[in-house]
Design a protein around this motif. Structure first.
Motif, mmCIF file in Angstrom:
data_model
loop_
_atom_site.group_PDB
_atom_site.id
_atom_site.type_symbol
_atom_site.label_atom_id
_atom_site.label_comp_id
_atom_site.label_asym_id
_atom_site.label_seq_id
_atom_site.Cartn_x
_atom_site.Cartn_y
_atom_site.Cartn_z
ATOM 1 N N HIS A 25 -1.824 10.806 -11.963
ATOM 2 C CA HIS A 25 -1.827 9.833 -10.867
ATOM 3 C C HIS A 25 -0.736 10.155 -9.850
ATOM 4 O O HIS A 25 -0.921 9.967 -8.655
ATOM 5 C CB HIS A 25 -1.657 8.423 -11.415
ATOM 6 C CG HIS A 25 -2.809 7.985 -12.269
ATOM 7 N ND1 HIS A 25 -4.046 7.712 -11.736
ATOM 8 C CD2 HIS A 25 -2.918 7.803 -13.597
ATOM 9 C CE1 HIS A 25 -4.874 7.372 -12.717
ATOM 10 N NE2 HIS A 25 -4.216 7.424 -13.856
ATOM 11 N N HIS A 50 -7.483 8.042 -5.614
ATOM 12 C CA HIS A 50 -6.052 8.239 -5.867
ATOM 13 C C HIS A 50 -5.269 7.414 -4.868
ATOM 14 O O HIS A 50 -5.784 7.027 -3.819
ATOM 15 C CB HIS A 50 -5.669 9.714 -5.800
ATOM 16 C CG HIS A 50 -5.806 10.323 -4.429
ATOM 17 N ND1 HIS A 50 -4.876 10.155 -3.447
ATOM 18 C CD2 HIS A 50 -6.794 11.086 -3.897
ATOM 19 C CE1 HIS A 50 -5.261 10.798 -2.360
ATOM 20 N NE2 HIS A 50 -6.430 11.365 -2.594
ATOM 21 N N TYR A 51 -3.999 7.173 -5.213
ATOM 22 C CA TYR A 51 -3.177 6.345 -4.345
ATOM 23 C C TYR A 51 -2.956 7.027 -3.009
ATOM 24 O O TYR A 51 -2.798 8.232 -2.926
ATOM 25 C CB TYR A 51 -1.828 6.069 -5.008
ATOM 26 C CG TYR A 51 -1.923 5.166 -6.200
ATOM 27 C CD1 TYR A 51 -2.464 3.892 -6.069
ATOM 28 C CD2 TYR A 51 -1.495 5.567 -7.445
ATOM 29 C CE1 TYR A 51 -2.560 3.054 -7.153
ATOM 30 C CE2 TYR A 51 -1.587 4.731 -8.543
ATOM 31 C CZ TYR A 51 -2.119 3.479 -8.388
ATOM 32 O OH TYR A 51 -2.202 2.643 -9.471
ATOM 33 N N SER A 52 -2.933 6.239 -1.963
ATOM 34 C CA SER A 52 -2.703 6.773 -0.627
ATOM 35 C C SER A 52 -1.304 6.384 -0.172
ATOM 36 O O SER A 52 -0.599 5.653 -0.853
ATOM 37 C CB SER A 52 -3.759 6.207 0.321
ATOM 38 O OG SER A 52 -3.738 6.893 1.536
ATOM 39 N N GLY A 53 -0.896 6.889 0.965
ATOM 40 C CA GLY A 53 0.448 6.586 1.441
ATOM 41 C C GLY A 53 0.442 6.205 2.898
ATOM 42 O O GLY A 53 -0.538 6.437 3.604
ATOM 43 N N PRO A 54 1.544 5.596 3.368
ATOM 44 C CA PRO A 54 1.581 5.113 4.753
ATOM 45 C C PRO A 54 1.490 6.218 5.801
ATOM 46 O O PRO A 54 1.304 5.932 6.980
ATOM 47 C CB PRO A 54 2.914 4.370 4.839
ATOM 48 C CG PRO A 54 3.677 4.754 3.636
ATOM 49 C CD PRO A 54 2.735 5.251 2.610
ATOM 50 N N ASP A 55 1.598 7.481 5.368
ATOM 51 C CA ASP A 55 1.437 8.564 6.336
ATOM 52 C C ASP A 55 -0.010 8.701 6.801
ATOM 53 O O ASP A 55 -0.287 9.428 7.743
ATOM 54 C CB ASP A 55 1.867 9.899 5.719
ATOM 55 C CG ASP A 55 3.359 9.974 5.533
ATOM 56 O OD1 ASP A 55 4.048 9.103 6.084
ATOM 57 O OD2 ASP A 55 3.819 10.883 4.845
ATOM 58 N N TYR A 56 -0.924 8.025 6.105
ATOM 59 C CA TYR A 56 -2.336 8.239 6.386
ATOM 60 C C TYR A 56 -2.945 7.153 7.271
ATOM 61 O O TYR A 56 -4.135 7.148 7.514
ATOM 62 C CB TYR A 56 -3.127 8.343 5.076
ATOM 63 C CG TYR A 56 -2.723 9.549 4.264
ATOM 64 C CD1 TYR A 56 -3.390 10.756 4.405
ATOM 65 C CD2 TYR A 56 -1.642 9.496 3.389
ATOM 66 C CE1 TYR A 56 -3.006 11.873 3.693
ATOM 67 C CE2 TYR A 56 -1.251 10.602 2.669
ATOM 68 C CZ TYR A 56 -1.930 11.796 2.821
ATOM 69 O OH TYR A 56 -1.546 12.902 2.117
ATOM 70 N N ARG A 81 3.012 3.898 -9.605
ATOM 71 C CA ARG A 81 2.801 3.535 -8.196
ATOM 72 C C ARG A 81 3.994 2.735 -7.662
ATOM 73 O O ARG A 81 4.497 3.010 -6.574
ATOM 74 C CB ARG A 81 1.519 2.705 -8.072
ATOM 75 C CG ARG A 81 1.244 2.215 -6.672
ATOM 76 C CD ARG A 81 0.218 1.114 -6.675
ATOM 77 N NE ARG A 81 0.677 -0.028 -7.465
ATOM 78 C CZ ARG A 81 -0.060 -1.086 -7.713
ATOM 79 N NH1 ARG A 81 -1.297 -1.151 -7.282
ATOM 80 N NH2 ARG A 81 0.401 -2.092 -8.428
ATOM 81 N N ALA A 136 -1.823 13.261 -7.756
ATOM 82 C CA ALA A 136 -2.850 13.010 -6.735
ATOM 83 C C ALA A 136 -2.393 11.996 -5.692
ATOM 84 O O ALA A 136 -3.076 11.782 -4.700
ATOM 85 C CB ALA A 136 -4.125 12.509 -7.408
ATOM 86 N N HIS A 137 -1.239 11.364 -5.918
ATOM 87 C CA HIS A 137 -0.780 10.274 -5.055
ATOM 88 C C HIS A 137 -0.522 10.775 -3.628
ATOM 89 O O HIS A 137 0.170 11.774 -3.437
ATOM 90 C CB HIS A 137 0.509 9.700 -5.647
ATOM 91 C CG HIS A 137 0.867 8.348 -5.112
ATOM 92 N ND1 HIS A 137 0.983 8.090 -3.765
ATOM 93 C CD2 HIS A 137 1.135 7.183 -5.735
ATOM 94 C CE1 HIS A 137 1.307 6.826 -3.594
ATOM 95 N NE2 HIS A 137 1.402 6.252 -4.769
ATOM 96 N N GLY A 138 -1.070 10.073 -2.661
ATOM 97 C CA GLY A 138 -0.928 10.507 -1.274
ATOM 98 C C GLY A 138 0.480 10.369 -0.714
ATOM 99 O O GLY A 138 0.792 10.956 0.311
ATOM 100 N N ASP A 139 1.325 9.575 -1.372
ATOM 101 C CA ASP A 139 2.660 9.337 -0.835
ATOM 102 C C ASP A 139 3.738 10.099 -1.612
ATOM 103 O O ASP A 139 4.910 9.833 -1.446
ATOM 104 C CB ASP A 139 2.964 7.835 -0.839
ATOM 105 C CG ASP A 139 3.967 7.455 0.240
ATOM 106 O OD1 ASP A 139 4.097 8.225 1.204
ATOM 107 O OD2 ASP A 139 4.612 6.407 0.114
ATOM 108 N N VAL A 140 3.319 11.016 -2.458
ATOM 109 C CA VAL A 140 4.271 11.894 -3.151
ATOM 110 C C VAL A 140 4.228 13.232 -2.432
ATOM 111 O O VAL A 140 3.165 13.787 -2.193
ATOM 112 C CB VAL A 140 3.901 12.060 -4.637
ATOM 113 C CG1 VAL A 140 4.762 13.124 -5.298
ATOM 114 C CG2 VAL A 140 4.041 10.741 -5.369
ATOM 115 N N LYS A 200 -3.053 -7.550 -2.154
ATOM 116 C CA LYS A 200 -3.054 -8.496 -3.268
ATOM 117 C C LYS A 200 -2.946 -9.931 -2.751
ATOM 118 O O LYS A 200 -3.692 -10.816 -3.177
ATOM 119 C CB LYS A 200 -1.877 -8.156 -4.196
ATOM 120 C CG LYS A 200 -1.952 -8.811 -5.537
ATOM 121 C CD LYS A 200 -0.881 -8.273 -6.458
ATOM 122 C CE LYS A 200 -1.388 -7.104 -7.273
ATOM 123 N NZ LYS A 200 -0.406 -6.622 -8.242
#
Lengths: 361, 296
Positions: free
Chosen positions: B221, A351-357, B51, B224-228, A306
């Motif tokens: 959401h 879909h939302y991603s996470g820091p593990d990726y 999120r 499908a969230h990769g950090d959950v 952002k």
């Protein structure tokens, strides 16, 4: 050959006796592999509008001071209001994806820690070449930014990749050393294969009003760079006022800095939107007066996509669309890249991603 | 001179990262009592709120999972203490919101307090129950220890606004997970009141995040969230449940689908076990002497 680098005009401006070594004429352009693979600027028109006022400004100490003190003042309230206003622009979907890719290609991937090792620089270089190996089509970053002693490692890893090797120099981050030490610092980085040099200005001298001294140092460092692109770090967090930021930016532009860069990243506040806008306005004004394109690099404190997109909006609105190019705008950052990659995945995968990726730096 | 006092209505907001923000979207929806009378406007969370809640939960996870079991037990017990102190408020909410009779509402609040105390006692017993020292054929120690899964997204049951919610959240956090929980859409007021209890207990911000709104809108959401890392589908209807399980498969989440929902029955251990992962460590016993009589 990269004809766009602002060699001729600036060196000519530096010549009339202000610099310690005014005998060096314009250096041959494009000597080093500067920012290989990046888009090249169109050459400025041959009849360069050498502004009489600008060349007069660098004639001697007092005229330089008169010029810088005579720059129009900045209305902080209006500036911050404009920055906040531009930050509300909504960039979504395809535009966002393009902005993310552009921002990735503008990143100067930075590691400036006392604990840096050759191994860390090697892994950083690998990440710079292919930021997200799992995703096709992610551009390389613009450059890797390291301390001078690690330049050789980075240069070896990045040879032929089109990713630049930037090195901080001149007693980074404080800049408190004798000029000879600073120049030796720059030469060692250049000899090790740096394609870009990030110097810090002497804030003590600047704040004490010794503008000529700062000017001479930038000119000397520029000559030691031997054609590498020079980024001048103003350390805006230590300058106190927006007016001082504008003066420092003009000082750096007059002395021939290719980039004006906000901060070392070691001082808070670092790059804020209003400060970046002051620098963008300075390079836009410089372009209007001389026809030369100079670049801007906000560094430090930009951590999220952002933030990066807000900066890009400011670039487009304040300087102009020509600056939406890694040659003319960079982000100095380390954690920003991971967030950009995460957001890119979010856009691509839905879909939302996470820091593990993404990789841990 | 007698003055008429103006009523002070409460603004019901979300609970994310230890703070009470409004929904990023600015949306609200009205909550009505059993007779259809208006009770309050409640924030209707968007996917961006979800999120943000996941970010807060992830940030809190490392610290919460790293606390000692003893400390975690104390903190969870402290929640029970605070809930006990606000007993009257919760009884009132259950009576006006759900139409429960005061005696039943009182019993429900008591059961909720007891449920939290129950799981507070579990924190330092997890390793004893699910961990083991394994006999192996070699000069190694082999240990299996339970570890928290990570960030859990949970759907609170729609039928029991307080006891159901507590029964879902307490086992998740007792083992060191952090949670983003979607409150029952028709009875969100006890959930937000519980957030006030959590905020005034010693629970670190972000360990429990409570969102109000439409689960059918937000849950996909989160699924499908990769950090959950895990999903608790207690409050999902049959149709939504299938969709969420499918979405969760994309990032290989742990999914807990409970059987039966009698909240007054003894809670058992299924919910505790659902969000634990068992890690097995091998460690050499030490130097083995060549002359005999060595390390093992």
């Amino acid at each position: 050959m990269d004809t766009a680098r602002p060699q001729g005009g600036a060196a000519a401006l530096a010549e009339p006796g202000a610099g310690p070594d005014a005998t060096t004429p314009a250096l041959p352009a494009g000597t080093a592999g500067t920012a290989g693979g990046l888009q090249q600027r169109p050459a400025p028109s041959p009849g360069l509008r050498t502004d009489a006022e600008l060349s007069d400004a660098t004639r001697d100490d007092s005229s330089l001071r008169r010029f810088l003190r005579g720059l129009p003042g900045i209305d902080p309230v209006g500036l911050e209001q404009r920055a906040a206003g531009l930050a509300t622009r909504s960039i979504k979907k395809n535009s966002k994806l393009q902005a993310i890719d552009l921002a990735i290609s503008m990143v100067d991937l930075t590691t400036l820690e006392g604990a840096d090792t050759p191994g860390k620089v090697r892994s950083l270089a690998a990440k710079a070449r292919r930021p997200d190996p799992a995703q096709p089509g992610v551009p390389s970053v613009a450059a890797v930014c390291v301390y001078p002693d690690l330049v050789a490692v980075a240069a070896e890893q990045l040879a032929g990749s089109g990713v630049g090797v930037a090195s901080v120099a001149t007693a980074f981050p404080s800049g408190r050393a004798a000029l000879a030490v600073k120049l030796a610092d720059v030469r060692s980085a250049v000899d090790a294969g740096a394609t870009e040099i990030d110097m810090v200005i002497d804030r003590g001298a600047f704040l004490a009003g010794r503008f000529g001294e700062v000017f001479d140092q930038i000119v000397a460092v520029r000559q030691a760079c031997a054609g590498r692109r020079l980024k001048v770090i103003l350390e805006t967090g230590e300058l106190g006022t927006y007016d001082n930021v504008r003066r420092a930016a003009w000082l750096a532009l007059l002395a021939g800095g290719d980039f004006v860069k906000t901060s070392t990243g070691k001082v808070s506040p670092a790059a804020t939107l209003p400060v970046t806008q002051v620098l963008l306005q300075a390079v836009a004004d410089w372009h209007a007066r001389t026809g030369e394109y100079r670049a801007v690099k906000p560094a430090g404190g930009i951590r999220t996509t952002k933030d990066a997109v807000r900066h890009l909006v400011a670039v487009n609105e304040v300087a102009g669309p020509a600056w939406l190019d890694p040659y003319l705008f960079r982000f100095g950052a380390s954690s920003l890249l991971n967030d950009l990659l995460l957001q890119r995945r979010t856009q691509r995968e839905g879909h939302y991603s996470g820091p593990d990726y993404v990789t841990v730096d | 001179m007698s003055q008429q006092r103006l009523p002070v209505a409460k603004t019901y907001k979300l609970f994310v990262g230890g703070a009470f923000p409004r929904s990023e979207s600015g949306r609200t929806y009205p909550v009505r009592g059993p007779g259809g009378e208006f009770l309050a406007n409640v924030a209707r969370a968007s996917r961006k709120d979800a999120r943000d809640a996941v970010v807060a939960a992830r940030k809190a996870f490392r610290g919460w999972a790293g606390t000692t079991a003893y400390n975690r037990g104390q903190v969870v017990y402290r929640i029970a203490e605070m809930l006990e102190g606000r007993r009257a408020q919760f009884v009132d909410l259950l009576v006006t919101g759900d139409g429960a009779d005061p005696a039943a509402a009182g019993a429900a609040v008591d059961a909720a307090v007891d449920r939290i105390v129950h799981f507070a006692g579990w924190t330092d017993k997890l390793a004893a129950v699910w961990g083991s020292a394994n006999p192996v054929a070699g000069p190694y120690f082999s240990f299996s220890v339970p570890e928290p899964t990570g960030v859990v997204a949970a759907l609170a049951p729609p039928d029991d606004a307080l006891l159901g919610l507590v029964s879902v959240v307490a086992p998740i956090i007792a083992s060191g997970n952090t949670v983003v929980v979607l409150a029952a859409p028709d009875h969100p007021l006890p959930a937000i009141a519980l957030a006030e209890v959590l905020a005034t207990s010693d629970l670190p911000g972000g360990v429990v995040n409570i969102l109000t709104g439409d689960p059918a809108e937000i849950a996909p959401h989160l699924a499908a969230h990769g950090d959950v890392d895990a999903l608790d589908l207690t409050g999902a209807g049959a149709e939504l449940r299938a969709d969420l399980e499918r979405a969760a498969a994309g990032t290989v989440k742990r999914v807990h689908v409970p059987t039966g929902s009698d909240w007054t029955a003894p809670p058992g251990t299924a919910r505790l076990r659902a969000f634990l992962e068992v890690k097995t460590v091998w460690h050499p016993t030490g130097a083995v002497s060549l002359t005999g009589g060595g390390g093992y």
